[in-house]
Design an enzyme around this catalytic site. Structure first.
Site, PDB file in Angstrom:
ATOM      1  N   GLU A 393       2.112  -5.120   0.525  1.00  0.00           N
ATOM      2  CA  GLU A 393       2.255  -4.130   1.594  1.00  0.00           C
ATOM      3  C   GLU A 393       1.145  -3.104   1.531  1.00  0.00           C
ATOM      4  O   GLU A 393       0.636  -2.650   2.577  1.00  0.00           O
ATOM      5  CB  GLU A 393       3.625  -3.438   1.473  1.00  0.00           C
ATOM      6  CG  GLU A 393       3.952  -2.483   2.611  1.00  0.00           C
ATOM      7  CD  GLU A 393       3.545  -1.035   2.333  1.00  0.00           C
ATOM      8  OE1 GLU A 393       3.785  -0.176   3.209  1.00  0.00           O
ATOM      9  OE2 GLU A 393       2.980  -0.753   1.253  1.00  0.00           O
ATOM     10  N   GLU A 394       0.749  -2.723   0.315  1.00  0.00           N
ATOM     11  CA  GLU A 394      -0.238  -1.666   0.162  1.00  0.00           C
ATOM     12  C   GLU A 394      -1.599  -2.043   0.740  1.00  0.00           C
ATOM     13  O   GLU A 394      -2.378  -1.171   1.125  1.00  0.00           O
ATOM     14  CB  GLU A 394      -0.387  -1.300  -1.319  1.00  0.00           C
ATOM     15  CG  GLU A 394       0.859  -0.737  -1.969  1.00  0.00           C
ATOM     16  CD  GLU A 394       1.213   0.668  -1.488  1.00  0.00           C
ATOM     17  OE1 GLU A 394       0.477   1.206  -0.641  1.00  0.00           O
ATOM     18  OE2 GLU A 394       2.209   1.215  -1.964  1.00  0.00           O
TER      19      GLU A 394
END
Length: 530
Positions: A393-394
């Site tokens: 996600e990052e």
């Protein structure tokens, strides 16, 4: 507080999928789920400690081990669980350096670009596993130029500089983080003519105001050597498979096509600490910046430049097609098995991730364990529940986006709602954002759960007392994994958390007695792709 977050999470979800049969009534299972009889805080604290004992950036062995832990926990709950893998483009720092020549008559200063480890840090033995501070998908290159201070690096900030007669062509932009997404900071610098960008965390925004302010580990504020890292990718999902899933053998666009898309910066950039930022600011002359461009009362006077300080910025990153792993758990519904209620949270973190995201992962696992206990009591879901633990996600909401792209038609026709928890707990006070379809359910669920900080009231009562503007925010941008569901396929979504924000993830020590080894800030929720 984490326990209560899990209760809130599922109280909302059960409004969708509790089976309507009698006896016992639906309300019985609602009450049982949020009661203290099913578990205590020890289990969720154990999950958080296990998930955050090592740094676990996407694509690393440590993150694969964290995925195995999530998988085994779901399987132990008799939930059908499996891993869905994708091969995606990720970047990692290879080498970097930053040198400042304050003036022609002064010797250069070489920054060590290291974050200090505090005395007595119990996780110092694994601190070297943290990646060197960098921007994901940053442009590799070497640039030398005078520095111009550009405030937050917004379009209007460059307009102000133009009005002041400051030429930014061929300079290195120094911007303080905040207000806008860091990728936009770098993009705006490029479009204004800069050859490189440095992004630092100003004391005024992240270090606490005043001379008495304390920082981690004594308080939540970012220490002088702390660095805010994150992605500068403006898209979502694997950059080499825009619009389709990164499945085995799939077609990919070239790195050159990725750069021409406009979603990745075309000049080198680097995140730096507040201390290093102030050192560079002291080397900048020229006109005095406007009052609202100045720092805290203890900061030097900010001037805009250009120069006389000159920086030499070198960054080299490596691009890797790496395997990421989404962990999926499924509890099949008995009345509407083809209708899905989806609960999701990501697992990967730039460092230890105790707030972002593993306070949410711990809550997700607590939910799974409580659902198992409900099933033992006779409960069965009306609709199919899918528990999702996303990867990468990052870097740009990658794991969730790839899964939605792979299952677009199925999800668009069958998903009832997507419920997201990212930074589940960073402080006191409940906050929620969502699409209007879920407003009433959010209110109803929070009326059933006790406020963890005041047992005499519900979360809803605390919520309405502390909110000055609209009670429920609206989801916009690409703040977390709800984006692919809401913006790509139009599924109703909600995002929930305790605490309005956090300067440093180190505040997770207050949650479960786990202490981060490095006070590395990890992307506030207001930011895009964080």
């Amino acid at each position: 507080m984490l326990k209560t977050t899990g209760a809130t999470f599922l109280a909302i979800a059960t409004s969708f999928f509790i089976l309507h049969f009698s006896p016992p009534p639906k309300s019985y299972y609602h009450s049982l789920f949020i009661s203290s009889s099913l578990s205590d805080n020890a289990s969720i604290s154990h999950h958080l400690r296990t998930l955050t004992r090592r740094p676990h950036v996407a694509g690393s062995q440590a993150n694969a081990e964290a995925a195995s832990y999530v998988l085994s926990t779901l399987s132990a709950c008799n939930i059908m669980a499996h891993i869905v893998s994708y091969d995606v483009l990720l970047t990692y720092p290879d080498s970097r350096s930053l040198t400042l020549t304050p003036s022609p008559s002064e010797p250069p200063i070489t920054f060590d670009l290291k974050q200090e480890i505090y005395e007595g840090d119990p996780y110092a033995d694994v601190a070297d596993e943290v990646l060197p501070t960098n921007h994901a998908y940053a442009k590799s290159g070497s640039v030398v130029g005078p520095v111009v201070y550009v405030n937050y690096g917004r379009v209007e900030d460059y307009g102000t500089l133009k009005e002041m007669g400051v030429n930014v062509t061929g300079i290195v932009a120094l911007a303080r983080y905040g207000e806008i997404f860091r990728g936009d900071i770098v993009m705006n610098a490029f479009e204004a003519g800069a050859i490189g960008a440095l992004v630092y965390t100003d004391r005024k925004d992240y270090g606490g105001e005043g001379g008495d302010a304390k920082w981690f580990p004594d308080d939540k504020w970012m220490p002088p050597s702390g660095v805010q890292v994150g992605t500068v990718y403006n898209g979502s999902g694997d950059p080499t498979t825009p619009g389709w899933a990164s499945s085995e053998g799939c077609e990919r666009v070239s790195v050159e096509e990725v750069e021409s898309s406009g979603d990745v910066p075309l000049i080198p950039s680097m995140p730096i600490s507040g201390a290093d930022g102030e050192t560079i600011l002291r080397s900048i002359g020229g006109q005095i910046a406007k009052d609202n461009w100045q720092g805290s009362k203890d900061a030097p006077t900010y001037r805009v430049g250009p120069g006389p300080g000159v920086v030499n910025l070198e960054y080299n990153g490596k691009q890797v097609i790496a395997t990421i792993q989404n962990v999926m758990g499924v509890i099949e519904g008995v009345e509407e098995p083809d209708r899905f209620v989806i609960l999701g949270n990501h697992r990967d973190a730039w460092t230890f991730g105790a707030v972002d995201p593993n306070s949410g992962t711990a809550a997700l696992l607590e939910v799974a364990q409580r659902l198992q206990k409900l099933q033992r009591s006779g409960w069965k879901p009306r609709r199919t529940i899918i528990l999702c633990n996303w990867d990468a996600e990052e870097y740009g909401l990658t794991g969730s986006t790839e899964w939605v792209e792979e299952n677009r038609e199925l999800l668009a026709s069958r998903a009832v709602a997507y419920l997201n928890v990212d930074c589940a707990v960073s402080g006191a006070g409940f906050h929620a954002s969502g699409t209007p379809q879920l407003d009433d359910l959010l209110k109803l669920a929070t009326q059933q759960v006790q406020d963890p900080d005041n047992s005499s009231q519900t979360i809803y009562e605390q919520w309405i007392q502390s909110t000055e503007s609209s009670l429920i925010g609206r989801l916009g941008g690409a703040g977390s994994d709800y984006a692919a569901f809401l913006q790509h396929i139009g599924v109703p979504a909600a995002d929930m958390r305790f605490g309005a924000g956090f300067p440093a993830t180190a505040t997770a020590a207050e949650l479960s007695h786990h202490t981060n080894a490095l006070p590395l800030i990890e992307a506030p929720n207001s930011d895009n792709n964080d």
